[in-house]
Design an enzyme around this catalytic site. Structure first.
Site, PDB file in Angstrom:
ATOM      1  N   LYS A 143       0.843  -1.185   0.000  1.00 36.18           N
ATOM      2  CA  LYS A 143       0.000   0.000   0.000  1.00 36.18           C
ATOM      3  C   LYS A 143       0.882   1.240   0.000  1.00 36.18           C
ATOM      4  CE  LYS A 143      -3.801   2.355   2.253  1.00 36.18           C
ATOM      5  NZ  LYS A 143      -4.759   2.389   3.384  1.00 36.18           N
ATOM      6  N   SER A 186       0.733   5.815  -1.063  1.00 35.43           N
ATOM      7  CA  SER A 186      -0.118   6.957  -1.366  1.00 35.43           C
ATOM      8  C   SER A 186      -0.331   7.039  -2.875  1.00 35.43           C
ATOM      9  CB  SER A 186       0.547   8.249  -0.881  1.00 35.43           C
ATOM     10  OG  SER A 186      -0.150   9.382  -1.367  1.00 35.43           O
ATOM     11  N   THR A 244      -0.874  12.520  -1.046  1.00 35.88           N
ATOM     12  CA  THR A 244      -2.022  13.206  -1.621  1.00 35.88           C
ATOM     13  C   THR A 244      -2.210  14.567  -0.970  1.00 35.88           C
ATOM     14  OG1 THR A 244      -3.134  11.128  -2.166  1.00 35.88           O
ATOM     15  CG2 THR A 244      -4.519  13.078  -1.975  1.00 35.88           C
ATOM     16  N   ALA A 245      -1.952  14.660   0.327  1.00 35.13           N
ATOM     17  CA  ALA A 245      -2.085  15.944   1.016  1.00 35.13           C
ATOM     18  C   ALA A 245      -1.209  17.004   0.353  1.00 35.13           C
ATOM     19  CB  ALA A 245      -1.716  15.787   2.489  1.00 35.13           C
ATOM     20  N   HIS A 267      -4.830  13.773   9.388  1.00 32.47           N
ATOM     21  CA  HIS A 267      -5.290  12.846  10.421  1.00 32.47           C
ATOM     22  C   HIS A 267      -5.883  13.561  11.635  1.00 32.47           C
ATOM     23  CE1 HIS A 267      -3.681   9.922   7.809  1.00 32.47           C
ATOM     24  NE2 HIS A 267      -2.445   9.924   8.242  1.00 32.47           N
TER      25      HIS A 267
END
Length: 281
Positions: free
Chosen positions: A53, A55, A112-113, A156
């Site tokens: 996994k 981003s 992504t941020a 978060h």
């Protein structure tokens, strides 16, 4: 088979059945637990991991060796990153132009941020921001509070704690993205090595997701073992937010979210050139 994902509740919930032999016909899995910033780097440099996994923002660097699996990842709404400034008064809207030429702290440049921030700034900040400073996530809000940095990009749980530091929002990038595109925010992607049978891996992961939903209690001890002392109710809220329809299948809206993000990022020169349309093939 080697697999890597974070110890976050959404990942352990999704992959519990797969890595515990509860999905028929699957091999034995050797699991590596690592923060997504670590797996982002592994996807671009490692030749050992089979499934991992990362981003979505790191996807262009991983494509030479890996292919996107259209399930198992994380897309969401109402969970976007924030850009914060010093000062607790949110009654007066912040002026994005005040960021022109300023120093902004971010937790990662392959997230992504970060892409959302740069895409927003390209439209909203005249002349663009100044220096981007990468620093550990937990140091960003104190640095903004203490004036060592002009603004900070946070993610978060900081959505709920930033006022404790005397900070206020400049922009909620999730709200901006959703209002601009109507699409969810593409957060975490599942990749598989190109030499593997992608359809088979998709079936395995979808079966693991289905098992998790059908037997939510089965993974509880596994989830909490890796949840880093997180309160069980917080862990459940985390799962409920990030394990959703897009986890079972990206679908049209999911693919639209991913391609829109990456097309815009390519156009701004934030990620390498890539064939975005090929992600679905």
């Amino acid at each position: 088979m080697k697999i890597a994902y974070s110890p976050c509740p959404n990942d352990t919930f999704v992959f519990h059945a797969l890595v515990h032999g509860l999905v028929p016909g699957t091999p034995k899995f050797d699991v590596t637990y690592a923060d997504i910033d670590v797996t982002n780097g592994l996807a671009a440099s490692s030749t050992e991991l089979d499934i991992l996994k990362i981003s979505y923002a790191a996807l262009p660097w991983a494509l030479p060796e890996y292919k996107l699996v259209p399930c198992g990842g994380a897309l969401g709404r109402g969970c976007g990153p924030l850009v914060l400034r010093a000062g607790a008064d949110e009654s007066t809207p912040a002026d994005a132009a005040a960021l022109s030429g300023k120093r902004v702290a971010v937790p990662s440049e392959r997230s992504t941020a970060y892409l959302l921030f740069r895409l927003w700034a390209a439209r909203s900040v005249p002349g663009g921001v100044g220096e981007i400073v990468v620093m550990p996530f937990h140091e960003i809000m104190p640095a903004v509070r203490d004036g060592r940095i002009d603004a900070g990009l946070v993610i978060h749980e900081a959505r709920f704690t930033y006022r404790n530091y005397g900070l206020s929002q400049i922009v909620d990038l999730g709200n901006w993205w959703e209002s601009d595109t109507g699409l969810p925010i593409p957060l975490g992607a599942i990749l598989a090595r190109r030499s593997l049978d992608l359809e088979q891996i998709r079936e395995w992961i979808q079966a693991s997701v289905a098992y998790a939903w059908q037997h939510p209690e089965a993974s509880r001890s596994y989830v909490m073992e890796h949840a880093q002392e997180m309160d069980p109710q917080v862990a459940k809220a985390h799962i409920d937010l990030y394990v959703n329809e897009f986890t079972s299948s990206l679908g049209d809206d999911g693919f639209a979210a991913v391609t829109t993000l990456l097309e815009r990022a390519v156009a701004e020169g934030l990620v390498p050139e890539m064939d975005v349309a090929a992600l679905r093939s």
